[in-house]
Design an enzyme around this catalytic site. Structure first.
Site, PDB file in Angstrom:
ATOM      1  N   ASP A 103       0.940  -1.201  -0.064  1.00  0.00           N
ATOM      2  CA  ASP A 103       0.145  -0.029  -0.020  1.00  0.00           C
ATOM      3  C   ASP A 103       0.837   1.330   0.137  1.00  0.00           C
ATOM      4  OD1 ASP A 103      -3.029   0.714   0.397  1.00  0.00           O
ATOM      5  OD2 ASP A 103      -1.944   2.197   1.729  1.00  0.00           O
ATOM      6  N   TYR A 153      -3.029  11.518   1.404  1.00  0.00           N
ATOM      7  CA  TYR A 153      -3.741  11.425  -0.081  1.00  0.00           C
ATOM      8  C   TYR A 153      -3.599  12.836  -0.601  1.00  0.00           C
ATOM      9  CZ  TYR A 153      -5.107   6.842   0.717  1.00  0.00           C
ATOM     10  OH  TYR A 153      -5.185   5.211   0.831  1.00  0.00           O
ATOM     11  N   HIS A 167      -4.223  -7.376  -0.323  1.00  0.00           N
ATOM     12  CA  HIS A 167      -3.766  -6.091  -0.177  1.00  0.00           C
ATOM     13  C   HIS A 167      -2.989  -5.818   0.857  1.00  0.00           C
ATOM     14  CE1 HIS A 167      -2.947  -1.976  -1.256  1.00  0.00           C
ATOM     15  NE2 HIS A 167      -3.506  -1.637  -0.184  1.00  0.00           N
TER      16      HIS A 167
END
Length: 398
Positions: A184, A324, A376
Site C-alpha cells: 500500500d 492522500y 492487499h
C-alpha cells in the site's frame, strides 16, 4: 539552521491509554445512530448494516484492547525528530549475527498493527521455519500523521519526503547496509526510497509493485481509452482491467485527496470511523466482513478492531487522510528504480502485476513470485507467506 543533538536523538517511547478513554469509546459505540439497511444484497454500496452492527456489538461488549496493547508494549518503541516532526518507530534487533536490517512501512488504513505478526519470524527465523542466515533486524516506523508519530501542521509531508526521512532514520540507527519493504502506501514509500537510493539501501521488496507503463497509467487515471496500437498479453490485459476498476472505485482516496477535513465526523463517531476504514477495496472488504460472520481465514475480528481502535485512541483519522492530499505521485506508475527489487504478487491485490511489466520497471529484478492466496494487506492477512517471500526475495542481497 542545523538540527541540535537533542533534536536528532533517538529516545525511548512509551504510551498509556487510560481506562476512561476506553469507557468513552464503548459508550459512543453503544450510542451509535444507525442508517437503514442497504437497498442491495451485496457490498456494492459499502459495508453492510449487518456487518457494522455485529462489529459494533463485539467492539462494545467483548473486544479487549488491552490484549494488543500488551503486545505493543512488549516491543521496543522509540521516537526521533526528523525534519521537524517526531517519528515513532519499533526497532527489534535479531539475536543472530549478520542479521540484515529491514525497514518495513505500513499503509492506509493501516498502522504498525499490520506488521506485528511478521516481527518475530523475521528476527527469530530459527523458531519459525528458517535458518539463522535468514535473520533481520526489523524497523517499523509509523508514517507521519499515523499512530504514535507526530501530526504535520503544515503541508509538504508527501511520500517522497517520508522516503527521505526513512533514509535519515536508518542513518541515525547506524545501519550502513539495509533493505526496505512495504505494501500500500508502504510500497509507494519503499519504491521512492529505491529511486532516491539513500546511502546504505541495497534493495527493496514490494507486494504492491509500481510497474504500470506511463501511457497506460495516464489513460486509466483520466478514464480515457488506452492508446491505440498497444500490444498486450493476456496477463497485461487482465492487469489493465483490474487497474481500470481500481481507478473507478477508489472514492475514499479521492475524498481524502481533495477534502480530508470534511471527514471530521470520523473523529467523533467510532462506528463511522470503522465503516470508513473497512471499505478500502472490494476484496479486503469481503475478507473483513467474513471475519464478523464467523470466518477467520486471513483476519480475525480482533485483528480488524486492533487497528481501528489504535486510529481512534490516537485520533489520527484526519491526519492520516492528509497523506492522500499530499501525494503528487502515481499510485502504480514507474519511478525508475535501478536497485535490486523483489516482487511478490498476491492474488487478491488491487492488481496482479505482470512479470513483463515488472521486468521493464525494475531492470534489476531479483525475485518475482505469484502467490496462491492473500490480498492487499499481506503482512496482516498472510504473514507466513510474506515472511517467506521477504526471506527468498532479499536473500541474494545479504
Amino acid at each position: 539552521m542545523s538540527a541540535t543533538p537533542e533534536e536528532i536523538a533517538i529516545r525511548p517511547f512509551t504510551f498509556e491509554f487510560p481506562e476512561a478513554e476506553l469507557k468513552d469509546l464503548r459508550a459512543r459505540i453503544e450510542a451509535a445512530r444507525w442508517p437503514e439497511k442497504e437497498t442491495v444484497t451485496d457490498q456494492s454500496q459499502g459495508p453492510q448494516l449487518e456487518t457494522m452492527k455485529e462489529l459494533a456489538r463485539y467492539w462494545a461488549s467483548e473486544y479487549d484492547w488491552r490484549k494488543v496493547e500488551a503486545k505493543l508494549k512488549a516491543l521496543p518503541h522509540f521516537i526521533t525528530e526528523i525534519d521537524g516532526l517526531d517519528i515513532h518507530f519499533v526497532h527489534v534487533r535479531s539475536k543472530h549475527e549478520n542479521a540484515l536490517p529491514i525497514i518495513v512501512t505500513h499503509g492506509w488504513p493501516g498502522s504498525i498493527i499490520e506488521q506485528l505478526k511478521i516481527i518475530e519470524p523475521l528476527t527469530n527465523p530459527t523458531a519459525h521455519g528458517g535458518s539463522a542466515s535468514d535473520a533481520f533486524h526489523v524497523i517499523i516506523p509509523s508514517m507521519p500523521g499515523y499512530g504514535f508519530s507526530g501530526k504535520p501542521t503544515t503541508t509538504g509531508w508527501g511520500p517522497e519526503r517520508i522516503a527521505r526521512a526513512w533514509g535519515e532514520l536508518m542513518k541515525r540507527l547506524g545501519y550502513t547496509k539495509y533493505v526496505a519493504q512495504g505494501g500500500d502506501w508502504g510500497a509507494i514509500v519503499t519504491d521512492l526510497m529505491g529511486a532516491q537510493e539513500p546511502e546504505g539501501l541495497v534493495g527493496i521488496h514490494t507486494n504492491m509493485p509500481k510497474v504500470i507503463p506511463a501511457a497506460i497509467d495516464a489513460a486509466l487515471i483520466a478514464g480515457n481509452p488506452l492508446p491505440a496500437g498497444l500490444s498486450l498479453s493476456d496477463e497485461e490485459k487482465r492487469a489493465t482491467e483490474q487497474l481500470d476498476f481500481v481507478y473507478r472505485h477508489v472514492y475514499y482516496a479521492y475524498m481524502m485527496a481533495s477534502r480530508p477535513q470534511t471527514l471530521t465526523g470520523l473523529v467523533d463517531s467510532p462506528v463511522g470511523l470503522a465503516a470508513f476504514l473497512l471499505d478500502h477495496d472490494k476484496a479486503s472488504l469481503a475478507l473483513i466482513s467474513r471475519s464478523f460472520a464467523g470466518q477467520t481465514e486471513g483476519l480475525t475480528r480482533d485483528d480488524v478492531l486492533d487497528n481501528i481502535t489504535l486510529f481512534w485512541l490516537t485520533n489520527t483519522a484526519i491526519s492520516a487522510a492528509r497523506l492522500y492530499a499530499e501525494n503528487k505521485t502515481s499510485f502504480f506508475g514507474i519511478n525508475g528504480v535501478t536497485l535490486p527489487v523483489a516482487v511478490s504478487v498476491f492474488p487478491d491485490e488491487l492488481y496482479q502485476a505482470p512479470k513483463s511489466w515488472a521486468e521493464q520497471a525494475y531492470p534489476n529484478l531479483v525475485h518475482y513470485n505469484r502467490l496462491s492466496k492473500g490480498g492487499h494487506f499481506a503482512a496482516w492477512e498472510q504473514p507466513e507467506l510474506l515472511v517467506e517471500e521477504i526471506r527468498a526475495g532479499l536473500r541474494s542481497l545479504r
